[in-house]
Scaffold this motif. Structure first.
Motif, PDB file in Angstrom:
ATOM      1  N   MET A  62      -8.123  15.297  -9.890  1.00 28.14           N
ATOM      2  CA  MET A  62      -7.694  14.179 -10.721  1.00 28.14           C
ATOM      3  C   MET A  62      -8.159  12.875 -10.090  1.00 28.14           C
ATOM      4  SD  MET A  62      -3.752  15.430 -11.389  1.00 28.14           S
ATOM      5  CE  MET A  62      -3.478  15.766  -9.630  1.00 28.14           C
ATOM      6  N   ILE A  63      -8.302  11.848 -10.930  1.00 23.17           N
ATOM      7  CA  ILE A  63      -8.634  10.501 -10.471  1.00 23.17           C
ATOM      8  C   ILE A  63      -7.499   9.575 -10.867  1.00 23.17           C
ATOM      9  CG2 ILE A  63     -10.229   8.556 -10.684  1.00 23.17           C
ATOM     10  CD1 ILE A  63     -12.464  10.457 -11.145  1.00 23.17           C
ATOM     11  N   GLY A  64      -7.085   8.736  -9.922  1.00 23.88           N
ATOM     12  CA  GLY A  64      -5.986   7.820 -10.175  1.00 23.88           C
ATOM     13  C   GLY A  64      -6.434   6.375 -10.295  1.00 23.88           C
ATOM     14  N   ASP A  65      -5.576   5.486  -9.867  1.00 23.52           N
ATOM     15  CA  ASP A  65      -5.817   4.054 -10.003  1.00 23.52           C
ATOM     16  C   ASP A  65      -6.619   3.521  -8.813  1.00 23.52           C
ATOM     17  OD1 ASP A  65      -4.311   4.141 -12.318  1.00 23.52           O
ATOM     18  OD2 ASP A  65      -2.436   3.721 -11.249  1.00 23.52           O
ATOM     19  N   GLU A  66      -7.177   2.330  -9.018  1.00 23.67           N
ATOM     20  CA  GLU A  66      -7.951   1.636  -7.977  1.00 23.67           C
ATOM     21  C   GLU A  66      -7.070   0.599  -7.299  1.00 23.67           C
ATOM     22  OE1 GLU A  66     -10.168  -1.719  -6.365  1.00 23.67           O
ATOM     23  OE2 GLU A  66      -9.083  -1.736  -8.288  1.00 23.67           O
ATOM     24  N   PHE A  67      -7.248   0.457  -5.981  1.00 24.84           N
ATOM     25  CA  PHE A  67      -6.489  -0.525  -5.217  1.00 24.84           C
ATOM     26  C   PHE A  67      -7.381  -1.069  -4.113  1.00 24.84           C
ATOM     27  CE2 PHE A  67      -3.623  -1.749  -1.714  1.00 24.84           C
ATOM     28  CZ  PHE A  67      -2.806  -2.653  -2.381  1.00 24.84           C
ATOM     29  N   GLN A  68      -7.724  -2.368  -4.217  1.00 24.75           N
ATOM     30  CA  GLN A  68      -8.531  -3.047  -3.203  1.00 24.75           C
ATOM     31  C   GLN A  68      -9.844  -2.303  -2.910  1.00 24.75           C
ATOM     32  OE1 GLN A  68      -6.100  -3.794   0.232  1.00 24.75           O
ATOM     33  NE2 GLN A  68      -4.936  -5.425  -0.780  1.00 24.75           N
ATOM     34  N   GLY A  69     -10.515  -1.875  -3.977  1.00 16.70           N
ATOM     35  CA  GLY A  69     -11.810  -1.228  -3.823  1.00 16.70           C
ATOM     36  C   GLY A  69     -11.756   0.254  -3.549  1.00 16.70           C
ATOM     37  N   ASP A  70     -10.565   0.798  -3.345  1.00 10.43           N
ATOM     38  CA  ASP A  70     -10.419   2.230  -3.114  1.00 10.43           C
ATOM     39  C   ASP A  70      -9.855   2.892  -4.358  1.00 10.43           C
ATOM     40  OD1 ASP A  70     -11.368   1.991  -0.575  1.00 10.43           O
ATOM     41  OD2 ASP A  70      -9.396   1.920   0.373  1.00 10.43           O
TER      42      ASP A  70
ATOM     43  N   ALA B 199     -13.606   5.096  -1.344  1.00 10.04           N
ATOM     44  CA  ALA B 199     -14.291   3.887  -1.792  1.00 10.04           C
ATOM     45  C   ALA B 199     -14.999   4.157  -3.116  1.00 10.04           C
ATOM     46  CB  ALA B 199     -15.296   3.424  -0.736  1.00 10.04           C
ATOM     47  N   GLU B 200     -14.721   3.322  -4.109  1.00  3.97           N
ATOM     48  CA  GLU B 200     -15.280   3.514  -5.441  1.00  3.97           C
ATOM     49  C   GLU B 200     -16.724   3.039  -5.468  1.00  3.97           C
ATOM     50  OE1 GLU B 200     -14.290   2.361 -10.119  1.00  3.97           O
ATOM     51  OE2 GLU B 200     -13.175   1.449  -8.456  1.00  3.97           O
ATOM     52  N   GLY B 201     -17.577   3.778  -6.166  1.00  7.31           N
ATOM     53  CA  GLY B 201     -18.977   3.398  -6.320  1.00  7.31           C
ATOM     54  C   GLY B 201     -19.547   4.015  -7.570  1.00  7.31           C
ATOM     55  N   THR B 202     -20.339   3.251  -8.309  1.00  3.03           N
ATOM     56  CA  THR B 202     -20.917   3.739  -9.561  1.00  3.03           C
ATOM     57  C   THR B 202     -22.440   3.651  -9.542  1.00  3.03           C
ATOM     58  OG1 THR B 202     -20.702   1.535 -10.535  1.00  3.03           O
ATOM     59  CG2 THR B 202     -18.893   3.086 -10.896  1.00  3.03           C
TER      60      THR B 202
ATOM     61  N   GLU C 297       0.831  -1.203   0.000  1.00  2.00           N
ATOM     62  CA  GLU C 297       0.000   0.000   0.000  1.00  2.00           C
ATOM     63  C   GLU C 297       0.868   1.257   0.000  1.00  2.00           C
ATOM     64  OE1 GLU C 297      -3.181   2.683   0.214  1.00  2.00           O
ATOM     65  OE2 GLU C 297      -3.055   0.584  -0.416  1.00  2.00           O
ATOM     66  N   VAL C 298       1.945   1.278   0.783  1.00  3.05           N
ATOM     67  CA  VAL C 298       2.840   2.436   0.815  1.00  3.05           C
ATOM     68  C   VAL C 298       3.508   2.639  -0.540  1.00  3.05           C
ATOM     69  CG1 VAL C 298       4.986   3.322   1.794  1.00  3.05           C
ATOM     70  CG2 VAL C 298       3.243   2.360   3.295  1.00  3.05           C
ATOM     71  N   ALA C 299       3.975   1.545  -1.134  1.00  6.77           N
ATOM     72  CA  ALA C 299       4.604   1.658  -2.446  1.00  6.77           C
ATOM     73  C   ALA C 299       3.615   2.170  -3.490  1.00  6.77           C
ATOM     74  CB  ALA C 299       5.172   0.296  -2.868  1.00  6.77           C
ATOM     75  N   ARG C 300       2.396   1.645  -3.429  1.00  2.00           N
ATOM     76  CA  ARG C 300       1.385   2.099  -4.380  1.00  2.00           C
ATOM     77  C   ARG C 300       1.050   3.572  -4.157  1.00  2.00           C
ATOM     78  NH1 ARG C 300      -4.157   3.921  -3.224  1.00  2.00           N
ATOM     79  NH2 ARG C 300      -5.213   3.923  -5.249  1.00  2.00           N
TER      80      ARG C 300
END
Length: 748
Positions: free
Chosen positions: A252-260, A294-297, A211-214
């Motif tokens: 800006m929007i970045g990448d997704e990681f474990q639902g976030d 938390a991502e949601g559509t 998570e820190v690296a990401r």
């Protein structure tokens, strides 16, 4: 005929507007523009970065100007040693990581405090050039970046000395909360400093290391993108008339990681005045704030709703337009042709009479006039088959009734959209991130107000030490006037004796009660019954037996600190929950508008651990949903004993949340429908219906034998053309009447 008159333009415009509105409804209410994150969350990140940029710019500029002012105070007094200079500065200001005094000619280090400064990076030969004393950034051996500020120490008969201070590029008092990182980025995209991401050696598990690296990778990507966007002109990055932050900012929007999903805001360091520049803004720095959300559509409504609403509008609109074409336009055009035929003298066949309304009345009158032109007596003439024009039914219905029917049809579609459908109630989903951001931004604003008061008191202490035991009021007045000109935060500066006598002053008339000596608190509010709060700071003047320098803060200065977009209404309240300052209109020392805000203030002042903690809450009261946050003064300094709390609240229906955006779009569709109907039907009533009703009355009067009233057309349209034909028929009948009268006289 007139382009804006006649029967055709209003109906054509109504058809075009309804067709366009149907398309807008289908796209706006049924589009498939699913959002990975609500726009309100992204806007909140943008505001968070703007808060960081404002705080960093103010801190860096204040650091530079305080060093220059301190040097100016020393230059105006008797020469002192380099150690004395640094000791006095350190006792007043605790903002610099390191300070030093260097002899310019020889480069000799005379004194130093705090961390070692990279003095070898200073080119002493260029100090005399224009801009030679401008602050500059240097990188230390450990990789950290420092901002070096300079000021000259000059005394007659002594070599010039250079006062140097170093500041870090970290944010003063920014509340990050959980799962947030913030960074300072230079123009090349390089991260100069960051907070919020733990160091790799501080994590324990492989998942945490990942998570820190990401996070570090994502923050670096955001930094590079923000640096590229920072080169854009501010006017090209915002909507016209949006106001608010004057620099370049965005999200800006970045990448997704474990639902976030990583979301970030960025903002450049910008001067508070439009078009201005400061020491900090010349550095070309950008602030980037990143948080995992938390991502949601989830959509606020079914896409079929928009298509169904658009289809219903097409059906209702087609029915309304068909009625207007069949009952208004075609009968009127037929009357135009019939009246022109009679005017040409074609009297062989009867007039084709419309069935309803004013057109039927005019048709009956034309038929009677035709018969009169064939020789029937004036006022006579057989009526065609059908209901009599004198009957109440036709007169009651009329074209106005038809317009009312069309208006009811269109309102049956518009009113439910505007008032009933897609209402966002208390169950609307408000992202928790918005509540968190409201709390953290309020906490940041609290620290900004506290630091501003502490800086103001530190300046008073510095000036008071310079005044010392000066014997003349003129000398003190000179110092106070120069200080008032440099520090716009004060409305008045004066030296107050222990018995309440003003020994010297600058600025506006003092508000301090006559005969009352300096207070015991460093900063206090003088009178809680005044129309405007008077916040004053006291600094004892050395060698004057209890006299103190008093600075009265401008209340507008405090109010200006609270004006931040996206926070709603903001108030500063004292320990009795009375309002001291605010970003909108308020009454001094009034209570907060609701008891639940009082409870929030009390709960935020409850100590958790060693100090109070800011609080944020989402209130749901029926259909009203409101976010609120409160943050008390924490940290050191002269302002801490005040016990003040900053409170902010705002309704969420103004935020770009899917449910409320859908409600706003649905309401807008209903308003547009009502507007189109009112405009076009009103247009039709003015240019057609009213003249047509008047023409029906005149035509019936003419058929009843009125040959003296001249008929004037109001507009150059179909109604006007029928009016002109009737006028020519009147003239022909009048001439026929004269001929008949002459023949009768001749026979007699």
């Amino acid at each position: 005929m007139s382009l804006l008159g006649g029967i055709r333009p209003p109906i054509a415009v109504l058809s075009a507007l309804l067709l366009a509105l149907a398309g807008i409804t289908a796209i706006g209410l049924g589009g498939t523009n699913d959002e990975r994150l609500p726009e309100a969350v992204l806007t909140s990140q943008q505001h968070f970065a703007e808060d960081g940029a404002i705080a960093l710019r103010a801190s860096l500029d204040e650091s530079v100007t305080d060093l220059e002012r301190a040097a100016g105070l020393f230059n105006a007094a008797a020469p002192v040693s380099a150690d004395t200079v640094l000791d006095k500065i350190s006792s007043v200001y605790q903002k610099w990581r390191g300070t030093a005094v260097v002899e310019i000619a020889s480069g000799k280090l005379l004194a130093a405090r705090g961390e070692n400064l990279p003095l070898t990076a200073i080119d002493r030969a260029k100090l005399s050039e224009e801009g030679g004393l401008a602050p500059r950034m240097v990188r230390l051996q450990n990789g950290e970046t420092r901002l070096l500020s300079f000021a000259l120490l000059s005394w007659e008969g002594k070599p010039q000395q250079l006062l140097v201070a170093s500041s870090s590029l970290r944010f003063p008092g920014i509340s990050l909360g959980d799962f947030r990182a913030i960074a300072v980025v230079e123009s090349t995209g390089t991260i100069l400093s960051s907070d919020g991401i733990p160091e790799p050696e501080q994590v324990l598990t492989d998942l945490q290391r990942e998570e820190v690296a990401r996070s570090n990778k994502q923050l670096k990507a955001f930094a590079e993108t923000a640096a590229a966007k920072a080169a854009t002109h501010p006017l090209k990055t915002k909507e016209f008339g949006s106001g608010g932050f004057r620099g370049v900012s965005g999200s800006m929007i970045g990448d997704e990681f474990q639902g976030d999903l990583a979301a970030a805001g960025y903002a450049t360091l910008t001067a508070p005045e439009p078009g201005g520049t400061t020491y900090a803004t010349s550095l070309g720095l950008t602030v980037v704030a990143m948080v995992n959300v938390a991502e949601g559509t989830a959509r606020a409504t079914d896409p079929i709703f928009g298509i169904a609403a658009a289809g219903a509008l097409l059906v209702i609109g087609a029915l309304a337009v068909t009625l207007l074409l069949g009952v208004v336009q075609r009968p009127l055009l037929r009357l135009f042709l019939e009246s022109r035929r009679l005017n040409r003298g074609d009297l062989r066949r009867p007039v084709t009479v419309p069935r309803f309304g004013e057109a039927a009345r005019i048709g009956h009158a034309l038929e009677r006039l035709r018969q009169q032109m064939l020789g029937a007596p004036a006022g006579d003439g057989a009526a065609p088959e059908g209901p009599s024009p004198a009957g109440g039914r036709l007169r009651r219905i009329g074209i106005r009734g038809l317009l009312i029917v069309c208006a009811v049809l269109l309102a049956a579609w518009s009113v439910p959209l505007g008032l009933v459908l897609n209402r966002a109630d208390a169950t609307a989903v408000v992202p928790q991130q918005l509540v968190n951001d409201q709390r953290e931004r309020t906490d940041t604003l609290t620290d900004r107000v506290r630091r501003a008061l502490n800086e103001g008191h530190a300046d008073l202490v510095s000036v008071a030490s310079l005044i010392g035991d000066r014997t003349t009021a003129e000398d003190m007045t000179t110092v106070l006037e120069r200080t008032a000109a440099e520090h716009l935060r004060y409305r008045s500066l004066y030296v107050l004796s222990p018995d309440g006598e003003v020994l010297a002053r600058a600025g506006e008339e003092p508000q301090h009660p006559a005969g009352r000596g300096p207070g015991d608190d460093a900063i206090t509010v003088l009178d809680d019954k005044a129309k405007e709060p008077t916040v004053v700071g006291y600094a004892e003047v050395p060698g004057r037996r209890g006299a103190a320098l008093v600075g009265e803060f401008r209340i507008d200065f405090l109010n200006s600190l609270l004006r931040r977009p996206g926070l709603g209404q903001v108030r500063v309240v004292d320990d009795k929950k009375r309002v001291i300052a605010g970003n909108t209109g308020y009454l001094a020392f009034e209570k907060l508008p609701s008891e639940r805000l009082d409870v929030l203030v009390d709960s935020s002042n409850v100590k958790v651990g060693m100090s109070p903690r800011p609080g944020g809450v989402l209130y749901r009261d029926g259909g009203e949903v409101q976010m609120a946050a409160a943050a008390p003064f924490v940290g050191g300094g002269a302002a801490k004993p005040l016990g003040w709390t900053v409170v902010s609240w705002q309704p969420v229906n103004g935020l770009a949340i899917p449910e409320y955006r859908m409600q706003n779009r649905t309401t807008l569709a209903g308003i547009l429908g009502l507007t189109a109907a009112a405009a076009c039907l009103g247009w039709l009533h003015i240019v057609v219906v009213r003249p047509l009703r008047e023409l029906a009355r005149q035509a019936e009067a003419l058929a009843d034998g009125d040959r003296r009233t001249v008929l004037y057309p109001r507009h150059h349209d179909e109604v006007g053309a029928v009016t002109r034909s009737l006028e020519l028929i009147r003239q022909a009948l009048q001439e026929q009447q004269r001929r008949d009268g002459a023949n009768q006289v001749g026979r007699n």
